[in-house]
Design a protein around this motif. Sequence first.
Motif, PDB file in Angstrom:
ATOM      1  N   ASN A 268      54.605  13.520  40.668  1.00 36.68           N
ATOM      2  CA  ASN A 268      54.050  14.067  39.416  1.00 36.68           C
ATOM      3  C   ASN A 268      53.759  12.965  38.402  1.00 36.68           C
ATOM      4  OD1 ASN A 268      53.291  15.828  37.350  1.00 36.68           O
ATOM      5  ND2 ASN A 268      55.401  16.071  36.637  1.00 36.68           N
ATOM      6  N   PRO A 269      52.780  12.102  38.682  1.00 44.57           N
ATOM      7  CA  PRO A 269      52.442  11.061  37.697  1.00 44.57           C
ATOM      8  C   PRO A 269      51.909  11.664  36.408  1.00 44.57           C
ATOM      9  CG  PRO A 269      51.168  10.788  39.761  1.00 44.57           C
ATOM     10  CD  PRO A 269      51.918  12.061  39.881  1.00 44.57           C
ATOM     11  N   ASN A 270      51.573  12.954  36.447  1.00 45.97           N
ATOM     12  CA  ASN A 270      51.159  13.655  35.216  1.00 45.97           C
ATOM     13  C   ASN A 270      52.235  13.556  34.139  1.00 45.97           C
ATOM     14  OD1 ASN A 270      48.720  15.319  36.346  1.00 45.97           O
ATOM     15  ND2 ASN A 270      50.381  15.506  37.823  1.00 45.97           N
ATOM     16  N   ALA A 271      53.480  13.443  34.565  1.00 41.79           N
ATOM     17  CA  ALA A 271      54.577  13.316  33.594  1.00 41.79           C
ATOM     18  C   ALA A 271      54.359  12.066  32.745  1.00 41.79           C
ATOM     19  CB  ALA A 271      55.918  13.241  34.321  1.00 41.79           C
ATOM     20  N   LEU A 272      53.937  10.976  33.403  1.00 38.99           N
ATOM     21  CA  LEU A 272      53.710   9.725  32.670  1.00 38.99           C
ATOM     22  C   LEU A 272      52.512   9.858  31.727  1.00 38.99           C
ATOM     23  CD1 LEU A 272      54.265   7.188  35.607  1.00 38.99           C
ATOM     24  CD2 LEU A 272      55.878   7.807  33.792  1.00 38.99           C
ATOM     25  N   ILE A 273      51.485  10.548  32.194  1.00 40.35           N
ATOM     26  CA  ILE A 273      50.289  10.737  31.355  1.00 40.35           C
ATOM     27  C   ILE A 273      50.671  11.535  30.102  1.00 40.35           C
ATOM     28  CG2 ILE A 273      47.963  11.742  31.252  1.00 40.35           C
ATOM     29  CD1 ILE A 273      47.868  11.362  34.364  1.00 40.35           C
ATOM     30  N   GLY A 274      51.502  12.558  30.302  1.00 42.69           N
ATOM     31  CA  GLY A 274      51.958  13.377  29.150  1.00 42.69           C
ATOM     32  C   GLY A 274      52.755  12.534  28.167  1.00 42.69           C
ATOM     33  N   ILE A 275      53.637  11.709  28.690  1.00 43.89           N
ATOM     34  CA  ILE A 275      54.468  10.880  27.802  1.00 43.89           C
ATOM     35  C   ILE A 275      53.584   9.861  27.075  1.00 43.89           C
ATOM     36  CG2 ILE A 275      56.311   9.137  27.760  1.00 43.89           C
ATOM     37  CD1 ILE A 275      57.529  10.699  30.197  1.00 43.89           C
ATOM     38  N   GLY A 276      52.622   9.290  27.800  1.00 45.06           N
ATOM     39  CA  GLY A 276      51.723   8.295  27.192  1.00 45.06           C
ATOM     40  C   GLY A 276      50.901   8.857  26.045  1.00 45.06           C
ATOM     41  N   ALA A 277      50.706  10.173  26.026  1.00 45.22           N
ATOM     42  CA  ALA A 277      49.943  10.783  24.932  1.00 45.22           C
ATOM     43  C   ALA A 277      50.757  10.829  23.643  1.00 45.22           C
ATOM     44  CB  ALA A 277      49.508  12.193  25.327  1.00 45.22           C
ATOM     45  N   TYR A 278      52.091  10.808  23.772  1.00 44.69           N
ATOM     46  CA  TYR A 278      52.937  10.987  22.583  1.00 44.69           C
ATOM     47  C   TYR A 278      53.819   9.773  22.280  1.00 44.69           C
ATOM     48  CZ  TYR A 278      51.466  15.805  22.934  1.00 44.69           C
ATOM     49  OH  TYR A 278      50.696  16.932  22.997  1.00 44.69           O
ATOM     50  N   ASN A 279      54.244   9.055  23.318  1.00 46.19           N
ATOM     51  CA  ASN A 279      55.179   7.940  23.137  1.00 46.19           C
ATOM     52  C   ASN A 279      56.292   8.268  22.148  1.00 46.19           C
ATOM     53  OD1 ASN A 279      54.458   5.463  24.726  1.00 46.19           O
ATOM     54  ND2 ASN A 279      52.460   5.937  23.856  1.00 46.19           N
ATOM     55  N   PRO A 280      57.058   9.341  22.390  1.00 49.45           N
ATOM     56  CA  PRO A 280      58.097   9.663  21.400  1.00 49.45           C
ATOM     57  C   PRO A 280      59.161   8.558  21.331  1.00 49.45           C
ATOM     58  CG  PRO A 280      58.090  11.272  23.234  1.00 49.45           C
ATOM     59  CD  PRO A 280      57.054  10.251  23.541  1.00 49.45           C
ATOM     60  N   ASP A 281      59.580   8.246  20.100  1.00 47.42           N
ATOM     61  CA  ASP A 281      60.595   7.189  19.902  1.00 47.42           C
ATOM     62  C   ASP A 281      61.911   7.555  20.559  1.00 47.42           C
ATOM     63  OD1 ASP A 281      58.919   5.718  18.399  1.00 47.42           O
ATOM     64  OD2 ASP A 281      59.679   6.448  16.450  1.00 47.42           O
ATOM     65  N   ASN A 282      62.155   8.859  20.693  1.00 44.38           N
ATOM     66  CA  ASN A 282      63.479   9.295  21.177  1.00 44.38           C
ATOM     67  C   ASN A 282      63.474   9.614  22.669  1.00 44.38           C
ATOM     68  OD1 ASN A 282      61.882  11.572  20.828  1.00 44.38           O
ATOM     69  ND2 ASN A 282      63.586  12.894  20.249  1.00 44.38           N
ATOM     70  N   LEU A 283      62.587   8.943  23.424  1.00 44.77           N
ATOM     71  CA  LEU A 283      62.555   9.177  24.871  1.00 44.77           C
ATOM     72  C   LEU A 283      62.556   7.854  25.639  1.00 44.77           C
ATOM     73  CD1 LEU A 283      62.217  11.104  27.329  1.00 44.77           C
ATOM     74  CD2 LEU A 283      59.752  10.951  26.998  1.00 44.77           C
TER      75      LEU A 283
END
Length: 371
Positions: A268-283
């Motif tokens: 599920n590389p989509n997980a990385l794409i989702g995270i890259g859209a937000y780059n939350p500081d707390n993740l």
Amino acid sequence: MKSPELKVVEILQNNHIDIAATLPCDRIKCLLPLISKNIKTIPLTREENGVGICAGVFLGGGRPVMVIQSTGIGNMINALLSLNLTYGIPLPILASWRGVYKESIEAQWHLGKRMPAILGAAGLKFTIIDSQKDLGKIDAAIKDAFNNNHPHVVLISPSVWEGSSCEVPEVQEILPRFSELKLNSEIRKPVMTRYDAIKTATGIAGDEEILIANLGIPAKELYEIKDRELNFYMLGSMGLASSIGLGLALAQEKHVYVIDGDGSLLMNPNALIGIGAYNPDNLTVIAMDNGTYGSTGNQETATCSQIDLEFLAKASGIKDTVKVHTEAELKDALLRKAGFIHAIVKPANARCGEIALSANDIKKRFMGAIR
Ligand SMILES: Cc1ncc(C[n+]2csc(CCOP(=O)(O)OP(=O)(O)O)c2C)c(N)n1
């Protein structure tokens, strides 16, 4: 008179829905912009990923909904059963029901006409809406999902939207830009095991911080090393650890560390794409890269000789990435709360016992502690 789209948005708002995870269908092209105008919207790249994100949002105290095409349910069944039904995690799903009503696309027919039978056989609650006067059933479905802690699919026929018109939102053109991947990366012979790395992570994570462990051996290793209330052990839904982490990071403020795996991230590389859209500081995603599907007997994955996961994370838009080989390097990366830590580890599984908690216990304990 109110449009059916406006009625749906009002129902969502009256039910205090605070996040909508969406993937488009032509039939709901007037509904989607209205939702994103009124409710925080997470655009998805694959529906299954949305199941993980929404589970994280719920665990973090939010009230998510998914708005998708019914075909996407075909991409979600394992996650809905091995995550939502297993732990008792609610998820209302509004699905534009394709394949039956005035459907000219042949590829929609087979899945569309079988959708009610598939949902029924899967033990998933569903409601069919085929006229505007039944839109109130969405309210009942949302309440059923949250009161009874399970997914509830609402199949909405395109007949509901017939006659709808809306101003087409301005189309965003691809942004002219220059991309550069400035990354020199060396993968050396691994020196630590996943067990060593998890131990290091538990030593750094504060009492108020969250740890999510991937399914299989990593979850058992974390349980044995340090069981704690803010540990979320995955038991199924392979590929969704980092998606759950993203949902949690968006829904609440505590820091979230995800112990993910190379096989799962490649699923599920989509997980990385989702995270890259937000780059939350707390993740912080810790990708435990042992080059194998460790939990199923160390069968080789594509990271063993082909893919560098840190490149994949960077290409997905994740800003703060780092590669670590030693416990000291991992410690440093954890202390500075990097976004993506590519941990090169040996293909070794510690001999651990079973997790002596039911899925429901894991969820209830976790949600009690997160407040
Ligand atoms: C959809 C699906 N396919 C296959 C499996 C079987 N399975 C469980 S764990 C696992 C390996 C996970 O590998 P990785 O993410 O690299 O983590 P590791 O166990 O190496 O830490 C597999 C293939 C599954 N649970 N679900």
